[in-house]
Design an enzyme around this catalytic site. Sequence first.
Site, PDB file in Angstrom:
ATOM      1  N   TYR A 127      88.827  26.787 -52.670  1.00  0.00           N
ATOM      2  CA  TYR A 127      88.998  27.258 -51.302  1.00  0.00           C
ATOM      3  C   TYR A 127      89.484  26.158 -50.353  1.00  0.00           C
ATOM      4  O   TYR A 127      89.070  26.102 -49.203  1.00  0.00           O
ATOM      5  CB  TYR A 127      87.683  27.833 -50.774  1.00  0.00           C
ATOM      6  N   HIS A 193      84.887  29.343 -62.423  1.00  0.00           N
ATOM      7  CA  HIS A 193      85.624  30.193 -61.490  1.00  0.00           C
ATOM      8  C   HIS A 193      86.735  30.969 -62.208  1.00  0.00           C
ATOM      9  O   HIS A 193      87.568  30.392 -62.902  1.00  0.00           O
ATOM     10  CB  HIS A 193      86.232  29.316 -60.387  1.00  0.00           C
TER      11      HIS A 193
END
Length: 720
Positions: A127, A193
């Site tokens: 992010y 992830h």
Amino acid sequence: MPAAPKPSLRAHLMKNWFAVEAIPIYVIIGGVVVGASWYIKRLATGPSIIWTKNNPTPWNTIKPDEGTKMVEDTLDGPLGLPAIVYGAGTFSNQYNPDEHIHGDIPFRTVRLALRYGIRAIDTSVYYGPSEVVLGNILEKLRDEFPRSSYKLMTKCGRYGVSTFDYSPKTIRESVKRSLERLKTDYLDVVYLHDVEFVCDKIAPRSTGNVSAALSEEAEAFGLAPGGEGKIRGEGDQKILNAFNELRKLKEEGLVRQIGITGYPLPTLLRLALLILHNPPYEPIDVMLSYSHLCLQNSVFAQFVPQLKERAKIRTLVAASPLSMGLLTKQPPGWHPAPPELKAAIEAAGASWEGDFVDLALGYSLSETGIAKGNIPLVAGFSSPREVHECVRIWREVREGTNSEARKTGEERAKEVIKSAADPLLGFAFLQTFIDIFQEYFGGISLAIVKDNFDVVYQLLEETLDSVGHPLTTSHNALRDIVLPPSLFSKLLNAASANLAAIGAGPVHTPPVGPFSSPIPWRKAGVKYASNEMYIDVNEDLRAIVNKHGVPLTSTVCGKLDVACRLSGTPDCILTFTNPQRWTREKSMSFVPPDGHFVLAEYRYTPNPNPSSALRFANSSSSGAAGAGPKEAVPIPFAIKARFEIEDTTASFNLTFSSRLATRPIEQVVIELNLGEEAHAIKCVASRESGGLGRGLSSLETGMSASSSASWAFDSRKKVG
């Protein structure tokens, strides 16, 4: 002198207490009394904890019997997560610009969320600056919120849109870097992830109805009993190696809980089972999936029992109640949803009188929390207003405020969104079913349907699921489930019926294995004396040309028709050499079905440049015909037309010429739509020299064997 008469009590009251000029005073006093009474009642029954200068941090001293306005739900489980988890993906450029991320709004938003009791925060190295921004904010708030008062959750393994590194060394370095950025000495949760991009791809499709993976398509998705611990390839091994490294970090005390995240639920379930059934045979602690428990897609609930009972996952987390911004007024431009789904969601929003975000968020909150299996919900917040709104909606859902209106709005919105199916899906299924019909019965007619009604019924049962979605459409898979009609099968059915009628019991036939092959589109145990496979490349060239024969646009639509007769389970690789048409992989790996099938369909259009085509067309207005603009596919022939239109008649001259010097163009058919008013035509078809015919009837033809050219006019279709 006589005394004045004493006024009556009524006159006295009207004069002194109910005078017109005293009415406003009574109204004001009455309002004050009512308001004070309401406020006293609210204090008596409402929260006993308030924020004042004398009590700046009430959340640190809450007692069990004290009421608050905060999100006090703490879910069962080893993490003790709140019902709402702060999604810090909003601290990235995918959702907000740099001036927002590096301003004071993120600080105020996180502080407000923590004060409300949202004591868990989810972030990732993927992010962008999220971890750095969040670490700085939490450091400033350390006096008010010590590290032990909240949970920190981050992810590793994905570092860019297409950048993944699951090597143990990189996983360890990533976790340590997250510790530094978040300014902490431990992390409550670390996920791998987006595991679906790294593991081996075991799924018949990546989109559509995936609930069938829990039942009839379990084998195709790699979820059949007995294969839980099977390592399918290099990708699965990377997942195991990376997760084992997270286990080591957990043993070292740097991480409290470890897990995986991703989108496709069948893949997440398969990997959770893979980890559980490989050394050291321990389940994952936490699993997060996004956009699967929202108004648009609620399939997450169907997978919860198997994730908890079969895969032994301790904590399940649902994320993205607004489906990554899809359920908002302005979805982000990068969102992968197809245009028809975006249009359907916009229509669903219009069907709700209030704020559609309010409805969508309320739905996800109602499907999570203590009452729904202790599943927390990760929601992203970009501003304090969004935090206030989320807590307000959470309280309304929890207290049942406007529950009937919400339920009605949710059902109406779901129906509108469901109508977003591709309008061509039904036609595609019908065409597929026609192909199945042709293979089973050799044709389509009412008589065939009547004679083979039982087989037709079985085919419909297998090709569509209970809600009408296409299910099994592979010819080979269907032949293992539904026996094609034959004299033997009809005699066998008749014999079974007769024996059952006389009480002899059913005839036991050898069991048919519908999914005996690990690959649903290919039979198991196929054997041929000679192995061969033929591939035909069929292409259509579709173009628009101007009156001088210059192509303005052109597109090639093609398909690969294959006839396969190979034994066993072959793994074929087809390599392409045309760099203009196959620019990336240049190869295709596939396990072919047995028999005839279409391997692939493609559409090739050069980079469109209408302005270039227009300039080229204008430059050719003098009548010189060329090969067309550089952006167009070359056309192997040229067509020129000259028209002369009068009051009741029209004449035209059409010239067709080949640009191929090495071989002739064969079987050329030219159709001219002449319009509804055309009743007859006089035509001369010629090749090089000589006329070939003329006529005036409703269906006129003229032909010459020497030149192989003919013409015709169909008065019903108005085509010449």
